[in-house]
Design a protein around this motif. Sequence first.
Motif, PDB file in Angstrom:
ATOM      1  N   LEU A  12       0.832  -1.208   0.000  1.00  0.00           N
ATOM      2  CA  LEU A  12       0.000   0.000   0.000  1.00  0.00           C
ATOM      3  C   LEU A  12       0.867   1.260   0.000  1.00  0.00           C
ATOM      4  CD1 LEU A  12      -2.752  -1.142   2.516  1.00  0.00           C
ATOM      5  CD2 LEU A  12      -3.077  -0.701   0.063  1.00  0.00           C
ATOM      6  N   LEU A  13       1.901   1.267   0.831  1.00  0.00           N
ATOM      7  CA  LEU A  13       2.793   2.429   0.882  1.00  0.00           C
ATOM      8  C   LEU A  13       3.529   2.621  -0.436  1.00  0.00           C
ATOM      9  CD1 LEU A  13       4.268   2.063   4.491  1.00  0.00           C
ATOM     10  CD2 LEU A  13       2.539   3.699   3.692  1.00  0.00           C
ATOM     11  N   SER A  14       4.020   1.533  -1.007  1.00  0.00           N
ATOM     12  CA  SER A  14       4.743   1.598  -2.268  1.00  0.00           C
ATOM     13  C   SER A  14       3.838   2.062  -3.407  1.00  0.00           C
ATOM     14  CB  SER A  14       5.327   0.213  -2.586  1.00  0.00           C
ATOM     15  OG  SER A  14       5.963   0.207  -3.822  1.00  0.00           O
ATOM     16  N   ALA A  15       2.632   1.516  -3.468  1.00  0.00           N
ATOM     17  CA  ALA A  15       1.684   1.890  -4.524  1.00  0.00           C
ATOM     18  C   ALA A  15       1.277   3.356  -4.395  1.00  0.00           C
ATOM     19  CB  ALA A  15       0.447   1.001  -4.459  1.00  0.00           C
ATOM     20  N   ARG A  17       3.111   5.782  -3.088  1.00  0.00           N
ATOM     21  CA  ARG A  17       4.272   6.578  -3.518  1.00  0.00           C
ATOM     22  C   ARG A  17       4.356   6.668  -5.035  1.00  0.00           C
ATOM     23  NH1 ARG A  17       6.979   3.901   0.633  1.00  0.00           N
ATOM     24  NH2 ARG A  17       7.809   2.393  -0.845  1.00  0.00           N
ATOM     25  N   GLN A  18       4.008   5.567  -5.706  1.00  0.00           N
ATOM     26  CA  GLN A  18       4.106   5.529  -7.163  1.00  0.00           C
ATOM     27  C   GLN A  18       2.851   6.060  -7.854  1.00  0.00           C
ATOM     28  OE1 GLN A  18       5.870   2.245  -9.089  1.00  0.00           O
ATOM     29  NE2 GLN A  18       6.985   1.573  -7.284  1.00  0.00           N
ATOM     30  N   GLY A  19       1.859   6.429  -7.086  1.00  0.00           N
ATOM     31  CA  GLY A  19       0.634   6.980  -7.663  1.00  0.00           C
ATOM     32  C   GLY A  19      -0.225   5.958  -8.382  1.00  0.00           C
ATOM     33  N   CYS A  20      -0.169   4.715  -7.947  1.00  0.00           N
ATOM     34  CA  CYS A  20      -0.973   3.685  -8.616  1.00  0.00           C
ATOM     35  C   CYS A  20      -1.952   3.018  -7.655  1.00  0.00           C
ATOM     36  CB  CYS A  20      -0.074   2.662  -9.298  1.00  0.00           C
ATOM     37  SG  CYS A  20       1.180   1.946  -8.260  1.00  0.00           S
ATOM     38  N   LEU A  21      -2.514   3.827  -6.762  1.00  0.00           N
ATOM     39  CA  LEU A  21      -3.490   3.363  -5.788  1.00  0.00           C
ATOM     40  C   LEU A  21      -4.810   4.100  -6.042  1.00  0.00           C
ATOM     41  CD1 LEU A  21      -2.772   2.676  -2.128  1.00  0.00           C
ATOM     42  CD2 LEU A  21      -4.662   4.165  -2.655  1.00  0.00           C
ATOM     43  N   THR A  22      -5.898   3.355  -6.173  1.00  0.00           N
ATOM     44  CA  THR A  22      -7.232   3.930  -6.343  1.00  0.00           C
ATOM     45  C   THR A  22      -8.061   3.529  -5.133  1.00  0.00           C
ATOM     46  OG1 THR A  22      -7.092   3.717  -8.742  1.00  0.00           O
ATOM     47  CG2 THR A  22      -9.286   4.001  -7.804  1.00  0.00           C
ATOM     48  N   ALA A  23      -8.644   4.508  -4.456  1.00  0.00           N
ATOM     49  CA  ALA A  23      -9.444   4.224  -3.265  1.00  0.00           C
ATOM     50  C   ALA A  23     -10.903   4.605  -3.517  1.00  0.00           C
ATOM     51  CB  ALA A  23      -8.898   4.994  -2.064  1.00  0.00           C
ATOM     52  N   GLY A  24     -11.809   3.804  -2.975  1.00  0.00           N
ATOM     53  CA  GLY A  24     -13.232   4.076  -3.082  1.00  0.00           C
ATOM     54  C   GLY A  24     -13.940   3.028  -3.922  1.00  0.00           C
ATOM     55  N   VAL A  25     -15.131   2.653  -3.487  1.00  0.00           N
ATOM     56  CA  VAL A  25     -15.900   1.636  -4.203  1.00  0.00           C
ATOM     57  C   VAL A  25     -16.235   2.115  -5.618  1.00  0.00           C
ATOM     58  CG1 VAL A  25     -18.089   0.363  -4.257  1.00  0.00           C
ATOM     59  CG2 VAL A  25     -16.829   0.581  -2.109  1.00  0.00           C
TER      60      VAL A  25
END
Length: 141
Positions: A12-15, A17-25
């Motif tokens: 989660l931290l790595s993603a 940092r790299q801007g490849c995390l999407t949050a929300g249903v």
Amino acid sequence: MQGAGKALHELLLSAQRQGCLTAGVYESAKVLNVDPDNVTFCVLAADEEDEGDIALQIHFTLIQAFCCENDIDIVRVGDVQRLAAIVGAGEEAGAPGDLHCILISNPNEDAWKDPALEKLSLFCEESRSVNDWVPSITLPE
């Protein structure tokens, strides 16, 4: 199980940092609809009080089915507050974020080689071999 929790924390931290995390249903559903081939991992999170939220459970069922159909590894986390502490919910636009679903995507065309992602993929594969299609993970404190 604890090793998987630590790996998820690192991923989660790595993603993020790299801007490849999407949050929300809803945001995650949009990404899955538009670019499912780019999604590598899915986290569904719900506290005990969320278990009675029928709409959320329907969304989870649909997301789980989509992820299984598209070979996207998926896990459940039972502590939304701990998840918020890791990804810093509410930092974007100053509003609390929906962390019931988090997607990890590839940051570019090349396959993202993250040791934590590989560890979690193996954990999910082992879980599926014993018919646990959406394993639960406990995040470390």
